[in-house]
Design an enzyme around this catalytic site. Structure first.
Site, PDB file in Angstrom:
ATOM      1  N   ASP A 146       3.239 -17.293  32.152  1.00  0.00           N
ATOM      2  CA  ASP A 146       1.917 -16.428  31.761  1.00  0.00           C
ATOM      3  C   ASP A 146       0.713 -17.199  31.378  1.00  0.00           C
ATOM      4  O   ASP A 146      -0.059 -16.497  30.730  1.00  0.00           O
ATOM      5  CB  ASP A 146       2.045 -15.094  31.519  1.00  0.00           C
ATOM      6  N   CYS A 173       5.932 -11.457  26.933  1.00  0.00           N
ATOM      7  CA  CYS A 173       6.730 -12.114  27.761  1.00  0.00           C
ATOM      8  C   CYS A 173       7.707 -13.003  27.689  1.00  0.00           C
ATOM      9  O   CYS A 173       8.684 -13.272  28.133  1.00  0.00           O
ATOM     10  CB  CYS A 173       5.754 -12.435  29.005  1.00  0.00           C
ATOM     11  N   LYS A 185       5.853 -11.999  38.827  1.00  0.00           N
ATOM     12  CA  LYS A 185       6.710 -11.118  38.363  1.00  0.00           C
ATOM     13  C   LYS A 185       5.859  -9.971  37.715  1.00  0.00           C
ATOM     14  O   LYS A 185       4.727  -9.946  37.182  1.00  0.00           O
ATOM     15  CB  LYS A 185       7.240 -11.849  37.071  1.00  0.00           C
TER      16      LYS A 185
HETATM   17  C1  C5J Z   1       2.503 -11.538  28.317  1.00  0.00           C
HETATM   18  C2  C5J Z   1       1.335  -9.311  27.927  1.00  0.00           C
HETATM   19  N1  C5J Z   1       2.599 -12.220  29.200  1.00  0.00           N
HETATM   20  N2  C5J Z   1       1.382  -9.574  26.639  1.00  0.00           N
HETATM   21  N3  C5J Z   1       1.930 -10.190  28.729  1.00  0.00           N
HETATM   22  O1  C5J Z   1       2.810 -11.449  27.267  1.00  0.00           O
HETATM   23  O2  C5J Z   1       1.002  -7.965  28.392  1.00  0.00           O
END
Ligand code: C5J
Length: 217
Positions: free
Chosen positions: A24, A162, A129
């Site tokens: 991400d 994540c 995802k």
């Molecule tokens: C991730 C989030 N990628 N913190 N998303 O950690 O919402």
């Protein structure tokens, strides 16, 4: 086989069954002026991961090893976003609302894509995802099976959300995960520290932790 000095113990992996999993690294989370910052977060806490991760990706690719990227986000009609997730967050700054870089966390929008500094190389897999974990409702398990992957070196954001969810899911599926401490980031320094401690606690309850500079290929 490379052996990495890691916490809580040495981490050994076979390069022919290892992948770098980059979670991400999207504009919505990392770019100044974007969704993450609009929620009051300090994006510099995430952006410090960019240079070490870019350097590690260069070394990893030069060794001919696979990189897999993930992106958190949803279909434009939000049909893959559970109402409970949609309802979360400040009103007017929810998933699907207009943001500085397009609709927030919507696939195909500018903000949903990976930052320029870490753009996937041609041929590298990008796993979209809808959840925090990279296994839920994705083809990641099948991809790893096809590539014969057993070890994951994990980078990305955010450490306690994540990255944690994905590493826990991977650990339950039998993968050995080394989390690269300098290549994962949290908006909250205390979550970063405790998040990394939690992984390596109790004899490595769901993984190992080391800086990327400790990985010699
Ligand atoms: C991730 C989030 N990628 N913190 N998303 O950690 O919402």
């Amino acid at each position: 086989m490379p052996t990495v000095e890691a916490q809580p113990s040495a981490f050994t992996f076979a390069p022919d069954s290892a992948a770098l999993l980059v979670i991400d690294m999207q504009r919505d989370f990392l770019e100044p002026g974007g969704f993450g910052e609009s929620l009051g977060n300090d994006v510099t806490q995430l952006r410090r991961t960019i240079a070490p991760l870019a350097a590690f990706m260069t070394r990893w690719r030069a060794a001919g090893l696979p990189v897999i990227h993930t992106r958190e986000g949803h279909l434009p009609d939000l049909s893959d976003c559970p109402p409970a997730k949609l309802a979360r967050g400040a009103p007017s700054k929810r998933i699907g609302d207009p943001g500085a870089f397009g609709r927030i966390l919507i696939r195909g929008e500018h903000g949903h894509d990976i930052i320029d500094e870490l753009r996937p190389a041609p041929g590298e897999a990008v796993v979209d995802k809808p959840g925090k974990g990279a296994f839920y409702a994705t083809g990641l398990q099948q991809l790893l099976d096809e590539l014969g992957i057993r070890s994951l070196l994990v980078a990305g954001v955010t450490t306690e959300v994540c990255v944690h969810t994905t590493v826990r899911e991977a650990n339950d599926r039998g993968y050995e995960c080394l989390v690269l401490a300098d290549c994962v980031g949290s908006y909250f320094p205390e979550f970063q520290r405790v998040g990394l401690d939690m992984i390596a606690a109790q004899g490595g309850i769901f993984g190992w932790v080391a800086d990327s500079t400790s990985v010699h290929l």
